[in-house]
Scaffold this motif. Structure first.
Motif, PDB file in Angstrom:
ATOM      1  N   LEU A  59       0.814  -1.212   0.000  1.00 12.29           N
ATOM      2  CA  LEU A  59       0.000   0.000   0.000  1.00 12.29           C
ATOM      3  C   LEU A  59       0.851   1.266   0.000  1.00 12.29           C
ATOM      4  N   LEU A  60       2.079   1.150   0.463  1.00 20.11           N
ATOM      5  CA  LEU A  60       3.026   2.256   0.421  1.00 20.11           C
ATOM      6  C   LEU A  60       4.262   1.816  -0.353  1.00 20.11           C
ATOM      7  N   THR A  61       4.947   2.783  -0.940  1.00 19.65           N
ATOM      8  CA  THR A  61       6.253   2.540  -1.533  1.00 19.65           C
ATOM      9  C   THR A  61       7.268   3.402  -0.793  1.00 19.65           C
ATOM     10  N   LYS A  62       8.518   2.994  -0.845  1.00 19.03           N
ATOM     11  CA  LYS A  62       9.565   3.740  -0.151  1.00 19.03           C
ATOM     12  C   LYS A  62      10.733   3.955  -1.088  1.00 19.03           C
ATOM     13  N   GLU A  63      11.181   5.217  -1.161  1.00 18.82           N
ATOM     14  CA  GLU A  63      12.324   5.572  -1.994  1.00 18.82           C
ATOM     15  C   GLU A  63      13.408   6.194  -1.124  1.00 18.82           C
ATOM     16  N   ALA A  64      14.642   5.897  -1.455  1.00 16.23           N
ATOM     17  CA  ALA A  64      15.759   6.494  -0.725  1.00 16.23           C
ATOM     18  C   ALA A  64      15.698   8.017  -0.814  1.00 16.23           C
ATOM     19  N   LEU A  65      15.880   8.670   0.314  1.00 14.47           N
ATOM     20  CA  LEU A  65      15.919  10.131   0.440  1.00 14.47           C
ATOM     21  C   LEU A  65      14.555  10.796   0.243  1.00 14.47           C
ATOM     22  N   ARG A  66      13.529  10.009  -0.080  1.00 15.35           N
ATOM     23  CA  ARG A  66      12.200  10.583  -0.261  1.00 15.35           C
ATOM     24  C   ARG A  66      11.186  10.034   0.738  1.00 15.35           C
ATOM     25  N   GLY A  67      11.434   8.877   1.265  1.00 14.03           N
ATOM     26  CA  GLY A  67      10.525   8.307   2.247  1.00 14.03           C
ATOM     27  C   GLY A  67       9.359   7.580   1.607  1.00 14.03           C
ATOM     28  N   TYR A  68       8.244   7.552   2.334  1.00 11.44           N
ATOM     29  CA  TYR A  68       7.078   6.772   1.927  1.00 11.44           C
ATOM     30  C   TYR A  68       6.103   7.597   1.088  1.00 11.44           C
ATOM     31  N   SER A  69       5.471   6.911   0.135  1.00 12.49           N
ATOM     32  CA  SER A  69       4.384   7.495  -0.653  1.00 12.49           C
ATOM     33  C   SER A  69       3.297   6.441  -0.820  1.00 12.49           C
ATOM     34  N   VAL A  70       2.073   6.894  -1.037  1.00 17.26           N
ATOM     35  CA  VAL A  70       0.971   5.968  -1.285  1.00 17.26           C
ATOM     36  C   VAL A  70       1.164   5.312  -2.641  1.00 17.26           C
ATOM     37  N   ALA A  71       1.041   3.999  -2.684  1.00 17.44           N
ATOM     38  CA  ALA A  71       1.264   3.254  -3.925  1.00 17.44           C
ATOM     39  C   ALA A  71       0.180   3.576  -4.954  1.00 17.44           C
ATOM     40  N   PRO A  72       0.504   3.484  -6.228  1.00 21.31           N
ATOM     41  CA  PRO A  72      -0.515   3.714  -7.261  1.00 21.31           C
ATOM     42  C   PRO A  72      -1.560   2.611  -7.253  1.00 21.31           C
ATOM     43  N   VAL A  73      -2.769   2.963  -7.660  1.00 22.96           N
ATOM     44  CA  VAL A  73      -3.847   1.985  -7.772  1.00 22.96           C
ATOM     45  C   VAL A  73      -3.596   1.100  -8.987  1.00 22.96           C
ATOM     46  N   LEU A  74      -3.900  -0.172  -8.856  1.00 22.77           N
ATOM     47  CA  LEU A  74      -3.734  -1.087  -9.980  1.00 22.77           C
ATOM     48  C   LEU A  74      -4.604  -0.668 -11.161  1.00 22.77           C
ATOM     49  N   THR A  75      -4.101  -0.876 -12.356  1.00 27.55           N
ATOM     50  CA  THR A  75      -4.907  -0.672 -13.554  1.00 27.55           C
ATOM     51  C   THR A  75      -5.770  -1.908 -13.790  1.00 27.55           C
ATOM     52  N   PRO A  76      -6.828  -1.821 -14.595  1.00 29.32           N
ATOM     53  CA  PRO A  76      -7.614  -3.016 -14.908  1.00 29.32           C
ATOM     54  C   PRO A  76      -6.758  -4.151 -15.463  1.00 29.32           C
ATOM     55  N   ALA A  77      -5.762  -3.822 -16.289  1.00 39.23           N
ATOM     56  CA  ALA A  77      -4.899  -4.864 -16.842  1.00 39.23           C
ATOM     57  C   ALA A  77      -4.104  -5.560 -15.746  1.00 39.23           C
ATOM     58  N   GLN A  78      -3.654  -4.798 -14.758  1.00 41.76           N
ATOM     59  CA  GLN A  78      -2.918  -5.391 -13.643  1.00 41.76           C
ATOM     60  C   GLN A  78      -3.829  -6.252 -12.774  1.00 41.76           C
ATOM     61  N   VAL A  79      -5.077  -5.822 -12.610  1.00 43.51           N
ATOM     62  CA  VAL A  79      -6.041  -6.634 -11.853  1.00 43.51           C
ATOM     63  C   VAL A  79      -6.267  -7.962 -12.556  1.00 43.51           C
ATOM     64  N   ALA A  80      -6.444  -7.923 -13.879  1.00 45.66           N
ATOM     65  CA  ALA A  80      -6.638  -9.153 -14.643  1.00 45.66           C
ATOM     66  C   ALA A  80      -5.436 -10.072 -14.503  1.00 45.66           C
ATOM     67  N   ASP A  81      -4.237  -9.499 -14.525  1.00 48.86           N
ATOM     68  CA  ASP A  81      -3.020 -10.296 -14.387  1.00 48.86           C
ATOM     69  C   ASP A  81      -2.938 -10.913 -12.995  1.00 48.86           C
ATOM     70  N   LEU A  82      -3.321 -10.139 -11.987  1.00 46.68           N
ATOM     71  CA  LEU A  82      -3.302 -10.638 -10.615  1.00 46.68           C
ATOM     72  C   LEU A  82      -4.264 -11.811 -10.449  1.00 46.68           C
ATOM     73  N   TYR A  83      -5.428 -11.689 -11.050  1.00 43.46           N
ATOM     74  CA  TYR A  83      -6.390 -12.796 -10.963  1.00 43.46           C
ATOM     75  C   TYR A  83      -5.923 -13.999 -11.766  1.00 43.46           C
ATOM     76  N   HIS A  84      -5.174 -13.773 -12.825  1.00 46.57           N
ATOM     77  CA  HIS A  84      -4.604 -14.900 -13.563  1.00 46.57           C
ATOM     78  C   HIS A  84      -3.701 -15.715 -12.633  1.00 46.57           C
ATOM     79  N   LEU A  85      -2.884 -15.019 -11.851  1.00 49.72           N
ATOM     80  CA  LEU A  85      -2.021 -15.695 -10.880  1.00 49.72           C
ATOM     81  C   LEU A  85      -2.859 -16.441  -9.842  1.00 49.72           C
ATOM     82  N   ARG A  86      -3.874 -15.773  -9.321  1.00 51.42           N
ATOM     83  CA  ARG A  86      -4.699 -16.408  -8.285  1.00 51.42           C
ATOM     84  C   ARG A  86      -5.425 -17.639  -8.824  1.00 51.42           C
ATOM     85  N   LEU A  87      -5.853 -17.570 -10.068  1.00 48.21           N
ATOM     86  CA  LEU A  87      -6.538 -18.725 -10.658  1.00 48.21           C
ATOM     87  C   LEU A  87      -5.595 -19.905 -10.869  1.00 48.21           C
TER      88      LEU A  87
END
Length: 230
Positions: free
Chosen positions: A72-100
């Motif tokens: 849910l968060l990402t961390k970069e050197a010298l910048r600290g934490y930021s809120v992670a980007p929301v998944l795109t529909p294509a990434q959701v489909a890929d994630l469900y491919h893995l789960r299936l």
């Protein structure tokens, strides 16, 4: 930038008790992310969060590290934490491919290995949330989100594969964050009904039925998510 979270949200978030558990701080910060009060890409400063919740920096560090491990968060050197980007529909489909690929196998394994104690744990998880809550904010549907994560984690655990279980644990928050971005109202009723069918097959020790029930559940959940994003 360091004070962005504090300046935007001061007065909208009640201060945490000084004796608060790390778990409560975790839920507070997670709700800010899941409700979109902290948008994707927003900086999350340890000191600002500590001031906002009126707690020390130590538990905040632990919480932000935990949220990073969930994705849910990402961390970069010298910048600290930021809120992670929301998944795109294509990434959701890929994630469900893995789960299936993984979870029908896990359900079959859980059915094959089921014991009386394991069956009781599955029944107890279903009984803990007999009906789906209603609402449009994270606080409203927290229980169904938590149940969904626990149920899938339990099936993975009962399959006897720590690798499969670990692979799946990071997926849940990403999917619920995706839902918040694209959906106005949420209903967990289909999810609960589908979980019940998976549970029935696992408890019965029916490998084939458990695998098929999990496959049908994931395909239906995937289609619900993809309808949200299109």
């Amino acid at each position: 930038m360091a004070d962005q979270i504090e300046s935007r949200l001061k007065g909208r978030v009640r201060a945490a008790r000084r004796s608060v558990l790390t778990e409560e701080i975790y839920e507070r910060v997670k709700s800010l992310i899941m409700n979109g009060d902290l948008e994707p890409g927003a900086r999350v400063n340890i000191y600002a969060v500590a001031r906002l919740l009126d707690v020390s920096q130590t538990p905040v560090r632990e919480v932000l590290s935990a949220l990073e491990s969930e994705g849910l968060l990402t961390k970069e050197a010298l910048r600290g934490y930021s809120v992670a980007p929301v998944l795109t529909p294509a990434q959701v489909a890929d994630l469900y491919h893995l789960r299936l690929l993984l979870e029908p196998w896990a359900a079959a394994g859980a059915a094959e290995r089921v014991t009386a104690e394991a069956a009781d744990r599955v029944r107890a998880e279903l009984a803990g949330l007999p009906r789906a809550p209603q609402g449009t904010r994270y606080e409203d549907y927290h229980d169904i989100a938590a149940h969904d994560a626990r149920f899938h984690d339990l099936i993975a655990e009962l399959s006897g594969s720590p690798a499969v279980r670990e692979s799946l644990q990071r997926t849940h928050s990403h999917l619920h964050l995706f839902r918040i971005e694209y959906e106005g109202r949420r209903s967990g009723e289909p999810t609960l009904a589908e979980h019940a069918r998976v549970a029935e097959a696992v408890i019965a020790g029916d490998r084939e039925a458990a695998s098929e029930a999990m496959r049908a559940h994931l395909a239906a959940a995937r289609d619900r998510f993809l309808r949200i994003g299109t």
